[in-house]
Design an enzyme around this catalytic site. Structure first.
Site, PDB file in Angstrom:
ATOM      1  N   LEU A  33     -11.111  -3.652   4.366  1.00 42.50           N
ATOM      2  CA  LEU A  33      -9.914  -4.484   4.157  1.00 42.50           C
ATOM      3  C   LEU A  33      -9.997  -5.328   2.883  1.00 42.50           C
ATOM      4  CD1 LEU A  33      -9.136  -5.579   7.853  1.00 42.50           C
ATOM      5  CD2 LEU A  33      -8.311  -3.573   6.605  1.00 42.50           C
ATOM      6  N   PHE A  80     -11.382   7.938   0.324  1.00 40.76           N
ATOM      7  CA  PHE A  80     -10.481   7.190  -0.561  1.00 40.76           C
ATOM      8  C   PHE A  80     -11.095   5.865  -1.006  1.00 40.76           C
ATOM      9  CE2 PHE A  80      -7.723   9.509   2.420  1.00 40.76           C
ATOM     10  CZ  PHE A  80      -6.846  10.124   1.559  1.00 40.76           C
ATOM     11  N   LYS A  84     -10.185   0.118  -7.732  1.00 37.87           N
ATOM     12  CA  LYS A  84      -9.388   0.974  -8.630  1.00 37.87           C
ATOM     13  C   LYS A  84      -8.755   0.259  -9.822  1.00 37.87           C
ATOM     14  CE  LYS A  84      -5.078   0.498  -6.065  1.00 37.87           C
ATOM     15  NZ  LYS A  84      -3.883   1.123  -5.554  1.00 37.87           N
ATOM     16  N   SER A 124      -9.635  11.232 -10.120  1.00 39.19           N
ATOM     17  CA  SER A 124      -8.529  10.798 -10.966  1.00 39.19           C
ATOM     18  C   SER A 124      -8.422  11.686 -12.199  1.00 39.19           C
ATOM     19  CB  SER A 124      -8.822   9.352 -11.385  1.00 39.19           C
ATOM     20  OG  SER A 124      -8.114   9.025 -12.534  1.00 39.19           O
ATOM     21  N   TYR A 150     -14.288   2.281 -14.380  1.00 37.55           N
ATOM     22  CA  TYR A 150     -13.646   2.844 -13.180  1.00 37.55           C
ATOM     23  C   TYR A 150     -13.635   4.378 -13.253  1.00 37.55           C
ATOM     24  CZ  TYR A 150      -9.813   4.782 -10.459  1.00 37.55           C
ATOM     25  OH  TYR A 150      -9.066   5.587  -9.633  1.00 37.55           O
ATOM     26  N   LYS A 154     -15.646   7.755 -11.167  1.00 38.90           N
ATOM     27  CA  LYS A 154     -15.055   8.989 -10.615  1.00 38.90           C
ATOM     28  C   LYS A 154     -15.810  10.208 -11.147  1.00 38.90           C
ATOM     29  CE  LYS A 154     -11.839   7.001  -8.260  1.00 38.90           C
ATOM     30  NZ  LYS A 154     -12.001   6.928  -6.812  1.00 38.90           N
ATOM     31  N   ASN A 180      -0.409  10.165 -11.322  1.00 31.58           N
ATOM     32  CA  ASN A 180       0.016   8.776 -11.081  1.00 31.58           C
ATOM     33  C   ASN A 180       0.839   8.647  -9.807  1.00 31.58           C
ATOM     34  OD1 ASN A 180      -0.638   9.096 -13.993  1.00 31.58           O
ATOM     35  ND2 ASN A 180      -0.209   6.910 -13.997  1.00 31.58           N
ATOM     36  N   ASN A 200      -1.118  -0.517 -13.269  1.00 32.60           N
ATOM     37  CA  ASN A 200      -0.116   0.533 -13.113  1.00 32.60           C
ATOM     38  C   ASN A 200       1.307   0.026 -13.279  1.00 32.60           C
ATOM     39  OD1 ASN A 200      -2.410   1.842 -12.507  1.00 32.60           O
ATOM     40  ND2 ASN A 200      -1.941   2.207 -10.363  1.00 32.60           N
ATOM     41  N   ARG A 232       3.602   9.885 -18.475  1.00 31.47           N
ATOM     42  CA  ARG A 232       2.620  10.194 -17.436  1.00 31.47           C
ATOM     43  C   ARG A 232       3.251  11.102 -16.391  1.00 31.47           C
ATOM     44  NH1 ARG A 232       0.127   8.394 -20.835  1.00 31.47           N
ATOM     45  NH2 ARG A 232      -1.264   6.583 -20.925  1.00 31.47           N
TER      46      ARG A 232
HETATM   47  N1  LIG Z   1      -3.429   4.642  -6.844  1.00 25.63           N
HETATM   48  C1  LIG Z   1      -3.737   5.289  -7.952  1.00 25.63           C
HETATM   49  O1  LIG Z   1      -3.062   5.161  -8.961  1.00 25.63           O
HETATM   50  C2  LIG Z   1      -4.932   6.215  -7.986  1.00 25.63           C
HETATM   51  C3  LIG Z   1      -5.023   7.192  -8.989  1.00 25.63           C
HETATM   52  C4  LIG Z   1      -6.136   8.027  -9.023  1.00 25.63           C
HETATM   53  C5  LIG Z   1      -7.142   7.880  -8.071  1.00 25.63           C
HETATM   54  N2  LIG Z   1      -7.027   6.920  -7.110  1.00 25.63           N
HETATM   55  C6  LIG Z   1      -8.112   6.769  -6.132  1.00 25.63           C
HETATM   56  O2  LIG Z   1      -7.624   7.022  -4.837  1.00 25.63           O
HETATM   57  C7  LIG Z   1      -8.303   6.211  -3.887  1.00 25.63           C
HETATM   58  C8  LIG Z   1      -7.288   5.455  -3.055  1.00 25.63           C
HETATM   59  O3  LIG Z   1      -6.472   4.695  -3.925  1.00 25.63           O
HETATM   60  P1  LIG Z   1      -5.364   3.703  -3.384  1.00 25.63           P
HETATM   61  O4  LIG Z   1      -4.335   3.585  -4.447  1.00 25.63           O
HETATM   62  O5  LIG Z   1      -4.969   4.080  -2.016  1.00 25.63           O
HETATM   63  O6  LIG Z   1      -6.207   2.343  -3.382  1.00 25.63           O
HETATM   64  P2  LIG Z   1      -6.240   1.158  -2.307  1.00 25.63           P
HETATM   65  O7  LIG Z   1      -6.953   0.026  -2.946  1.00 25.63           O
HETATM   66  O8  LIG Z   1      -4.876   0.928  -1.758  1.00 25.63           O
HETATM   67  O9  LIG Z   1      -7.153   1.804  -1.151  1.00 25.63           O
HETATM   68  C9  LIG Z   1      -8.551   1.827  -1.221  1.00 25.63           C
HETATM   69  C10 LIG Z   1      -9.082   1.251   0.078  1.00 25.63           C
HETATM   70  O10 LIG Z   1     -10.513   1.275   0.040  1.00 25.63           O
HETATM   71  C11 LIG Z   1     -10.985   0.086   0.666  1.00 25.63           C
HETATM   72  N3  LIG Z   1     -12.356  -0.162   0.185  1.00 25.63           N
HETATM   73  C12 LIG Z   1     -12.763  -0.432  -1.079  1.00 25.63           C
HETATM   74  N4  LIG Z   1     -14.093  -0.562  -1.123  1.00 25.63           N
HETATM   75  C13 LIG Z   1     -14.556  -0.346   0.142  1.00 25.63           C
HETATM   76  C14 LIG Z   1     -15.839  -0.334   0.738  1.00 25.63           C
HETATM   77  N5  LIG Z   1     -16.958  -0.599   0.042  1.00 25.63           N
HETATM   78  N6  LIG Z   1     -15.945  -0.087   2.081  1.00 25.63           N
HETATM   79  C15 LIG Z   1     -14.828   0.172   2.817  1.00 25.63           C
HETATM   80  N7  LIG Z   1     -13.597   0.168   2.307  1.00 25.63           N
HETATM   81  C16 LIG Z   1     -13.453  -0.071   0.984  1.00 25.63           C
HETATM   82  C17 LIG Z   1      -9.971  -0.985   0.266  1.00 25.63           C
HETATM   83  O11 LIG Z   1      -9.968  -2.081   1.160  1.00 25.63           O
HETATM   84  C18 LIG Z   1      -8.661  -0.210   0.302  1.00 25.63           C
HETATM   85  O12 LIG Z   1      -8.001  -0.318   1.542  1.00 25.63           O
HETATM   86  C19 LIG Z   1      -9.236   5.305  -4.686  1.00 25.63           C
HETATM   87  O13 LIG Z   1     -10.530   5.864  -4.675  1.00 25.63           O
HETATM   88  C20 LIG Z   1      -8.651   5.352  -6.072  1.00 25.63           C
HETATM   89  O14 LIG Z   1      -9.613   5.136  -7.066  1.00 25.63           O
HETATM   90  C21 LIG Z   1      -5.943   6.105  -7.033  1.00 25.63           C
END
Ligand SMILES: NC(=O)c1ccc[n+]([C@@H]2O[C@H](COP(=O)([O-])OP(=O)(O)OC[C@H]3O[C@@H](n4cnc5c(N)ncnc54)[C@H](O)[C@@H]3O)[C@@H](O)[C@H]2O)c1
Length: 332
Positions: A33, A80, A84, A124, A150, A154, A180, A200, A232
Protein backbone atom coordinates in the site's frame (compact mmCIF):
# COMPACT_ATOMS: atom_id res chain seq x y z
CA UNK A 1 -4.97 -20.91 -12.17
CA UNK A 2 -4.21 -19.52 -8.74
CA UNK A 3 -2.32 -16.32 -9.41
CA UNK A 4 -0.57 -13.88 -7.10
CA UNK A 5 -0.59 -10.25 -8.25
CA UNK A 6 2.18 -8.28 -6.55
CA UNK A 7 1.25 -4.59 -6.61
CA UNK A 8 -2.31 -5.73 -7.31
CA UNK A 9 -4.03 -2.78 -5.63
CA UNK A 10 -2.13 -0.39 -7.93
CA UNK A 11 -3.35 1.14 -11.18
CA UNK A 12 -2.52 -1.61 -13.69
CA UNK A 13 -2.66 -4.48 -11.19
CA UNK A 14 -6.23 -3.71 -10.10
CA UNK A 15 -7.50 -3.60 -13.69
CA UNK A 16 -5.70 -6.89 -14.39
CA UNK A 17 -7.23 -8.48 -11.27
CA UNK A 18 -10.69 -7.74 -12.72
CA UNK A 19 -9.90 -9.33 -16.09
CA UNK A 20 -8.37 -12.42 -14.45
CA UNK A 21 -11.28 -12.88 -12.02
CA UNK A 22 -13.79 -12.43 -14.85
CA UNK A 23 -11.93 -15.14 -16.79
CA UNK A 24 -12.34 -17.54 -13.86
CA UNK A 25 -8.86 -17.37 -12.30
CA UNK A 26 -8.34 -17.46 -8.54
CA UNK A 27 -6.60 -14.16 -7.73
CA UNK A 28 -4.64 -13.22 -4.60
CA UNK A 29 -3.22 -9.74 -4.17
CA UNK A 30 -0.03 -8.69 -2.39
CA UNK A 31 0.73 -5.01 -1.84
CA UNK A 32 2.39 -2.90 0.85
CA UNK A 33 0.00 0.00 0.00
CA UNK A 34 2.91 2.36 -0.65
CA UNK A 35 1.08 3.80 -3.64
CA UNK A 36 -2.46 2.43 -3.37
CA UNK A 37 -5.34 1.92 -0.99
CA UNK A 38 -6.82 -1.25 0.52
CA UNK A 39 -10.30 0.00 -0.50
CA UNK A 40 -9.44 -1.05 -4.08
CA UNK A 41 -10.09 -4.66 -2.99
CA UNK A 42 -13.75 -3.84 -2.24
CA UNK A 43 -14.05 -2.04 -5.57
CA UNK A 44 -12.72 -5.12 -7.38
CA UNK A 45 -15.30 -7.16 -5.45
CA UNK A 46 -18.07 -4.74 -6.45
CA UNK A 47 -17.14 -4.99 -10.13
CA UNK A 48 -16.54 -8.76 -10.31
CA UNK A 49 -18.69 -10.15 -7.51
CA UNK A 50 -15.61 -11.89 -6.08
CA UNK A 51 -13.36 -10.46 -3.38
CA UNK A 52 -9.74 -11.44 -3.93
CA UNK A 53 -7.66 -12.43 -0.92
CA UNK A 54 -5.44 -9.52 0.12
CA UNK A 55 -2.02 -9.74 1.78
CA UNK A 56 -0.51 -6.49 3.02
CA UNK A 57 3.12 -7.51 2.66
CA UNK A 58 6.28 -5.72 1.55
CA UNK A 59 8.27 -7.69 -1.02
CA UNK A 60 11.41 -6.95 0.97
CA UNK A 61 9.96 -8.87 3.93
CA UNK A 62 11.25 -12.33 3.00
CA UNK A 63 9.75 -14.05 6.02
CA UNK A 64 6.17 -12.91 5.43
CA UNK A 65 6.56 -13.54 1.70
CA UNK A 66 7.75 -17.05 2.35
CA UNK A 67 4.84 -17.76 4.68
CA UNK A 68 2.42 -16.59 1.99
CA UNK A 69 3.98 -18.89 -0.61
CA UNK A 70 3.91 -21.80 1.82
CA UNK A 71 0.19 -21.29 2.49
CA UNK A 72 -1.09 -20.37 -0.94
CA UNK A 73 -0.08 -23.12 -3.47
CA UNK A 74 0.28 -20.63 -6.29
CA UNK A 75 0.49 -21.51 -9.99
CA UNK A 76 1.84 -18.19 -11.25
CA UNK A 77 2.86 -14.67 -10.27
CA UNK A 78 2.19 -11.42 -12.11
CA UNK A 79 4.70 -8.96 -10.77
CA UNK A 80 3.52 -5.32 -10.87
CA UNK A 81 4.96 -4.13 -7.54
CA UNK A 82 7.59 -1.44 -7.83
CA UNK A 83 8.25 2.25 -7.63
CA UNK A 84 7.61 4.07 -10.91
CA UNK A 85 8.37 7.79 -10.61
CA UNK A 86 11.11 8.42 -13.16
CA UNK A 87 12.09 11.85 -11.78
CA UNK A 88 12.33 10.62 -8.20
CA UNK A 89 14.48 7.69 -9.35
CA UNK A 90 17.08 10.14 -10.66
CA UNK A 91 17.22 11.82 -7.24
CA UNK A 92 17.03 8.63 -5.15
CA UNK A 93 18.55 5.79 -7.20
CA UNK A 94 19.21 3.50 -4.21
CA UNK A 95 15.55 3.64 -3.18
CA UNK A 96 14.61 2.41 -6.67
CA UNK A 97 17.28 -0.28 -7.02
CA UNK A 98 16.49 -1.61 -3.54
CA UNK A 99 12.74 -1.77 -3.93
CA UNK A 100 12.49 -2.79 -7.57
CA UNK A 101 15.53 -5.04 -8.02
CA UNK A 102 15.94 -6.46 -4.53
CA UNK A 103 12.15 -6.75 -4.16
CA UNK A 104 12.11 -8.88 -7.33
CA UNK A 105 15.01 -11.05 -6.12
CA UNK A 106 13.19 -11.64 -2.85
CA UNK A 107 10.05 -12.64 -4.78
CA UNK A 108 11.99 -14.95 -7.12
CA UNK A 109 13.69 -16.64 -4.16
CA UNK A 110 10.33 -17.45 -2.59
CA UNK A 111 9.02 -18.66 -5.95
CA UNK A 112 12.02 -21.00 -6.37
CA UNK A 113 11.73 -22.31 -2.83
CA UNK A 114 8.07 -23.17 -3.32
CA UNK A 115 8.33 -24.42 -6.93
CA UNK A 116 6.32 -21.64 -8.53
CA UNK A 117 7.73 -21.54 -12.04
CA UNK A 118 5.72 -18.92 -13.92
CA UNK A 119 6.19 -15.16 -13.75
CA UNK A 120 4.86 -12.31 -15.86
CA UNK A 121 6.75 -9.09 -15.27
CA UNK A 122 5.66 -5.45 -15.73
CA UNK A 123 8.43 -3.96 -17.80
CA UNK A 124 8.51 -0.76 -19.78
CA UNK A 125 9.18 0.51 -23.29
CA UNK A 126 11.98 2.54 -21.72
CA UNK A 127 14.21 -0.59 -21.72
CA UNK A 128 14.77 0.20 -25.42
CA UNK A 129 16.68 3.30 -24.31
CA UNK A 130 17.43 5.87 -26.98
CA UNK A 131 17.16 4.51 -30.52
CA UNK A 132 17.31 5.80 -34.09
CA UNK A 133 14.25 3.75 -35.01
CA UNK A 134 11.16 4.99 -33.16
CA UNK A 135 8.88 2.00 -33.84
CA UNK A 136 10.16 -0.29 -31.10
CA UNK A 137 10.25 -4.00 -31.90
CA UNK A 138 11.27 -6.81 -29.54
CA UNK A 139 14.07 -7.66 -32.02
CA UNK A 140 15.80 -4.40 -31.11
CA UNK A 141 18.60 -4.17 -28.59
CA UNK A 142 17.68 -3.14 -25.04
CA UNK A 143 19.74 -1.46 -22.33
CA UNK A 144 21.70 1.10 -24.36
CA UNK A 145 21.03 4.78 -23.73
CA UNK A 146 18.64 4.30 -20.80
CA UNK A 147 18.27 7.73 -19.21
CA UNK A 148 17.16 7.05 -15.60
CA UNK A 149 17.50 4.54 -12.71
CA UNK A 150 13.80 3.53 -12.85
CA UNK A 151 14.21 2.24 -16.40
CA UNK A 152 17.55 0.64 -15.49
CA UNK A 153 15.75 -1.40 -12.81
CA UNK A 154 13.38 -2.73 -15.48
CA UNK A 155 16.32 -3.64 -17.71
CA UNK A 156 18.23 -5.33 -14.85
CA UNK A 157 15.15 -7.33 -13.78
CA UNK A 158 14.69 -8.53 -17.37
CA UNK A 159 18.32 -9.75 -17.34
CA UNK A 160 17.77 -11.56 -14.02
CA UNK A 161 14.71 -13.31 -15.44
CA UNK A 162 16.61 -14.26 -18.60
CA UNK A 163 19.49 -15.70 -16.52
CA UNK A 164 17.05 -17.70 -14.41
CA UNK A 165 15.56 -19.33 -17.49
CA UNK A 166 19.08 -20.29 -18.59
CA UNK A 167 19.89 -21.78 -15.18
CA UNK A 168 16.52 -23.54 -14.95
CA UNK A 169 15.05 -24.63 -18.30
CA UNK A 170 11.66 -25.26 -16.67
CA UNK A 171 11.34 -21.64 -15.56
CA UNK A 172 8.73 -19.61 -17.48
CA UNK A 173 9.30 -15.84 -17.60
CA UNK A 174 7.45 -13.34 -19.73
CA UNK A 175 8.27 -9.67 -19.71
CA UNK A 176 5.60 -7.29 -20.94
CA UNK A 177 6.94 -3.94 -22.10
CA UNK A 178 4.16 -1.45 -21.52
CA UNK A 179 3.94 1.73 -23.55
CA UNK A 180 1.87 4.56 -21.96
CA UNK A 181 -1.13 3.29 -20.00
CA UNK A 182 -4.08 5.69 -19.67
CA UNK A 183 -7.80 5.54 -18.91
CA UNK A 184 -9.80 3.81 -16.21
CA UNK A 185 -12.31 1.02 -15.74
CA UNK A 186 -15.67 1.73 -17.42
CA UNK A 187 -17.41 1.37 -14.02
CA UNK A 188 -15.68 4.58 -12.91
CA UNK A 189 -14.67 2.83 -9.69
CA UNK A 190 -10.96 2.34 -10.32
CA UNK A 191 -8.32 4.27 -12.22
CA UNK A 192 -5.03 6.04 -11.74
CA UNK A 193 -4.94 8.10 -8.56
CA UNK A 194 -4.38 11.67 -9.78
CA UNK A 195 -2.73 12.45 -6.45
CA UNK A 196 0.18 10.29 -7.47
CA UNK A 197 2.14 12.37 -9.97
CA UNK A 198 5.00 10.60 -11.66
CA UNK A 199 6.13 12.35 -14.86
CA UNK A 200 3.15 11.21 -16.85
CA UNK A 201 0.86 13.38 -18.92
CA UNK A 202 -2.52 11.93 -17.98
CA UNK A 203 -2.39 12.39 -14.17
CA UNK A 204 -1.37 16.02 -14.78
CA UNK A 205 -4.25 16.53 -17.22
CA UNK A 206 -6.53 15.09 -14.51
CA UNK A 207 -5.17 17.50 -11.89
CA UNK A 208 -5.68 20.48 -14.20
CA UNK A 209 -9.23 19.31 -14.93
CA UNK A 210 -9.90 19.07 -11.17
CA UNK A 211 -8.60 22.63 -10.74
CA UNK A 212 -5.71 21.52 -8.53
CA UNK A 213 -3.08 22.72 -10.98
CA UNK A 214 -3.79 25.97 -12.87
CA UNK A 215 -2.37 24.85 -16.21
CA UNK A 216 -0.55 22.06 -17.97
CA UNK A 217 3.04 22.68 -19.08
CA UNK A 218 3.78 21.29 -22.53
CA UNK A 219 7.51 20.69 -22.53
CA UNK A 220 8.58 21.88 -25.97
CA UNK A 221 6.83 22.36 -29.31
CA UNK A 222 9.95 22.31 -31.45
CA UNK A 223 10.40 18.54 -31.78
CA UNK A 224 10.52 16.84 -35.15
CA UNK A 225 6.83 15.82 -35.07
CA UNK A 226 3.86 17.23 -37.06
CA UNK A 227 2.73 19.68 -34.32
CA UNK A 228 6.15 19.92 -32.63
CA UNK A 229 5.11 18.21 -29.38
CA UNK A 230 6.38 14.75 -28.32
CA UNK A 231 4.44 11.68 -29.44
CA UNK A 232 3.81 8.51 -27.42
CA UNK A 233 1.85 5.29 -27.73
CA UNK A 234 -1.06 5.62 -25.27
CA UNK A 235 -2.77 2.34 -24.41
CA UNK A 236 -6.06 1.98 -22.53
CA UNK A 237 -5.39 0.28 -19.18
CA UNK A 238 -8.19 -2.25 -19.78
CA UNK A 239 -6.54 -3.36 -23.05
CA UNK A 240 -3.26 -3.60 -21.15
CA UNK A 241 -4.93 -5.68 -18.42
CA UNK A 242 -6.33 -8.06 -21.05
CA UNK A 243 -2.79 -8.46 -22.42
CA UNK A 244 -1.86 -10.17 -19.14
CA UNK A 245 -4.65 -12.69 -19.55
CA UNK A 246 -3.41 -13.53 -23.07
CA UNK A 247 0.15 -13.75 -21.74
CA UNK A 248 -0.90 -16.15 -19.00
CA UNK A 249 -2.61 -18.39 -21.56
CA UNK A 250 0.57 -18.59 -23.65
CA UNK A 251 3.34 -18.66 -21.04
CA UNK A 252 5.87 -21.47 -21.55
CA UNK A 253 9.42 -22.37 -20.48
CA UNK A 254 12.07 -19.80 -21.38
CA UNK A 255 12.29 -16.01 -21.50
CA UNK A 256 9.87 -14.16 -23.76
CA UNK A 257 9.36 -10.43 -24.27
CA UNK A 258 6.30 -8.68 -25.71
CA UNK A 259 5.43 -5.07 -26.41
CA UNK A 260 2.00 -4.05 -25.16
CA UNK A 261 1.12 -0.93 -27.12
CA UNK A 262 -1.29 0.15 -29.83
CA UNK A 263 1.20 0.83 -32.64
CA UNK A 264 0.01 4.45 -32.93
CA UNK A 265 1.68 7.62 -31.65
CA UNK A 266 -0.31 10.61 -30.37
CA UNK A 267 1.15 14.04 -29.61
CA UNK A 268 0.72 15.99 -26.37
CA UNK A 269 -1.42 18.60 -28.16
CA UNK A 270 -3.59 15.85 -29.69
CA UNK A 271 -4.09 14.40 -26.18
CA UNK A 272 -5.13 17.81 -24.86
CA UNK A 273 -7.60 18.23 -27.75
CA UNK A 274 -9.06 14.75 -27.14
CA UNK A 275 -9.56 15.54 -23.45
CA UNK A 276 -11.16 18.92 -24.27
CA UNK A 277 -13.51 17.23 -26.76
CA UNK A 278 -14.57 14.60 -24.20
CA UNK A 279 -15.08 17.09 -21.37
CA UNK A 280 -16.50 19.91 -23.51
CA UNK A 281 -14.23 22.37 -21.68
CA UNK A 282 -10.90 23.98 -22.54
CA UNK A 283 -7.88 22.58 -20.71
CA UNK A 284 -5.54 25.44 -19.73
CA UNK A 285 -2.02 24.79 -21.01
CA UNK A 286 1.15 26.65 -21.95
CA UNK A 287 4.19 25.78 -24.01
CA UNK A 288 7.43 25.77 -22.01
CA UNK A 289 10.97 24.68 -22.79
CA UNK A 290 11.98 21.07 -23.43
CA UNK A 291 12.49 18.70 -20.48
CA UNK A 292 15.90 16.98 -20.42
CA UNK A 293 15.81 13.36 -21.57
CA UNK A 294 12.45 13.52 -23.42
CA UNK A 295 12.43 11.79 -26.79
CA UNK A 296 10.52 13.26 -29.77
CA UNK A 297 8.59 10.11 -30.59
CA UNK A 298 8.37 6.39 -29.95
CA UNK A 299 5.66 3.79 -30.28
CA UNK A 300 5.20 0.04 -30.26
CA UNK A 301 5.46 -2.49 -32.98
CA UNK A 302 2.74 -4.68 -31.40
CA UNK A 303 2.80 -7.38 -34.11
CA UNK A 304 4.60 -10.03 -32.02
CA UNK A 305 1.95 -9.88 -29.28
CA UNK A 306 -0.77 -10.10 -31.94
CA UNK A 307 0.81 -13.10 -33.66
CA UNK A 308 1.98 -15.07 -30.62
CA UNK A 309 -0.40 -14.03 -27.83
CA UNK A 310 -3.46 -13.37 -30.00
CA UNK A 311 -3.79 -9.97 -28.31
CA UNK A 312 -4.18 -6.48 -29.70
CA UNK A 313 -5.41 -3.18 -28.30
CA UNK A 314 -9.02 -2.42 -29.15
CA UNK A 315 -9.93 0.73 -27.24
CA UNK A 316 -9.24 4.27 -28.48
CA UNK A 317 -7.89 7.48 -26.96
CA UNK A 318 -11.52 8.71 -26.97
CA UNK A 319 -12.57 5.67 -24.89
CA UNK A 320 -9.74 6.40 -22.45
CA UNK A 321 -10.74 10.07 -22.11
CA UNK A 322 -14.40 9.17 -21.53
CA UNK A 323 -13.46 6.58 -18.88
CA UNK A 324 -11.02 8.97 -17.19
CA UNK A 325 -13.72 11.65 -16.91
CA UNK A 326 -16.20 9.11 -15.56
CA UNK A 327 -13.64 8.00 -12.95
CA UNK A 328 -12.83 11.61 -12.05
CA UNK A 329 -16.52 12.34 -11.47
CA UNK A 330 -16.57 9.49 -8.89
CA UNK A 331 -13.21 10.47 -7.44
CA UNK A 332 -14.11 13.99 -6.42
N1 LIG B 1 1.88 3.28 -15.23
C1 LIG B 1 2.82 3.35 -16.16
O1 LIG B 1 2.92 4.34 -16.87
C2 LIG B 1 3.79 2.21 -16.36
C3 LIG B 1 4.50 2.10 -17.56
C4 LIG B 1 5.40 1.05 -17.73
C5 LIG B 1 5.59 0.13 -16.70
N2 LIG B 1 4.89 0.27 -15.53
C6 LIG B 1 5.13 -0.70 -14.46
O2 LIG B 1 3.94 -1.41 -14.18
C7 LIG B 1 3.87 -1.73 -12.79
C8 LIG B 1 2.55 -1.24 -12.23
O3 LIG B 1 2.45 0.15 -12.47
P1 LIG B 1 1.23 1.00 -11.92
O4 LIG B 1 1.09 2.17 -12.82
O5 LIG B 1 0.08 0.13 -11.66
O6 LIG B 1 1.87 1.53 -10.55
P2 LIG B 1 1.22 1.68 -9.10
O7 LIG B 1 2.16 2.48 -8.29
O8 LIG B 1 -0.20 2.13 -9.22
O9 LIG B 1 1.22 0.15 -8.59
C9 LIG B 1 2.36 -0.46 -8.05
C10 LIG B 1 1.96 -1.08 -6.72
O10 LIG B 1 3.10 -1.72 -6.16
C11 LIG B 1 3.07 -1.51 -4.75
N3 LIG B 1 4.43 -1.69 -4.23
C12 LIG B 1 5.54 -0.95 -4.52
N4 LIG B 1 6.60 -1.44 -3.88
C13 LIG B 1 6.18 -2.54 -3.18
C14 LIG B 1 6.81 -3.48 -2.34
N5 LIG B 1 8.12 -3.41 -2.03
N6 LIG B 1 6.06 -4.48 -1.78
C15 LIG B 1 4.73 -4.58 -2.06
N7 LIG B 1 4.09 -3.71 -2.85
C16 LIG B 1 4.80 -2.71 -3.42
C17 LIG B 1 2.51 -0.09 -4.59
O11 LIG B 1 1.94 0.12 -3.32
C18 LIG B 1 1.47 -0.04 -5.70
O12 LIG B 1 0.18 -0.39 -5.26
C19 LIG B 1 5.09 -1.08 -12.14
O13 LIG B 1 6.10 -2.05 -12.00
C20 LIG B 1 5.50 -0.03 -13.14
O14 LIG B 1 6.87 0.26 -13.09
C21 LIG B 1 3.99 1.26 -15.35
Amino acid sequence: MKILLTGGTGYIGSHTAIELINAGHDVEILDNLYNSKASVINKIAKITGIKPKFHQIDLLDNKKLDRLFKKSSLDAVIHFAGYKAVGESVEKPLKYYKNNVYGTISLLESMQKHNVNKIIFSSSATVYGTQEIVKYSEKMQTGAGITNPYSQTKYVIEQILKDLTIANPDFEAMTLRYFNPIGAHSSGLIGEDPNDIPNNLMPIIMKVAMGEIPELSVYGDDYDTPDGTPMRDYIHVVDLAKGHLSALNKIRPGFLAYNLGTGKATSVLEMIKAFEKASGKPLPHKITSRRPGDLAKFYADPSKAKKELGWHAELTIEDAMRDTLNYLANFR
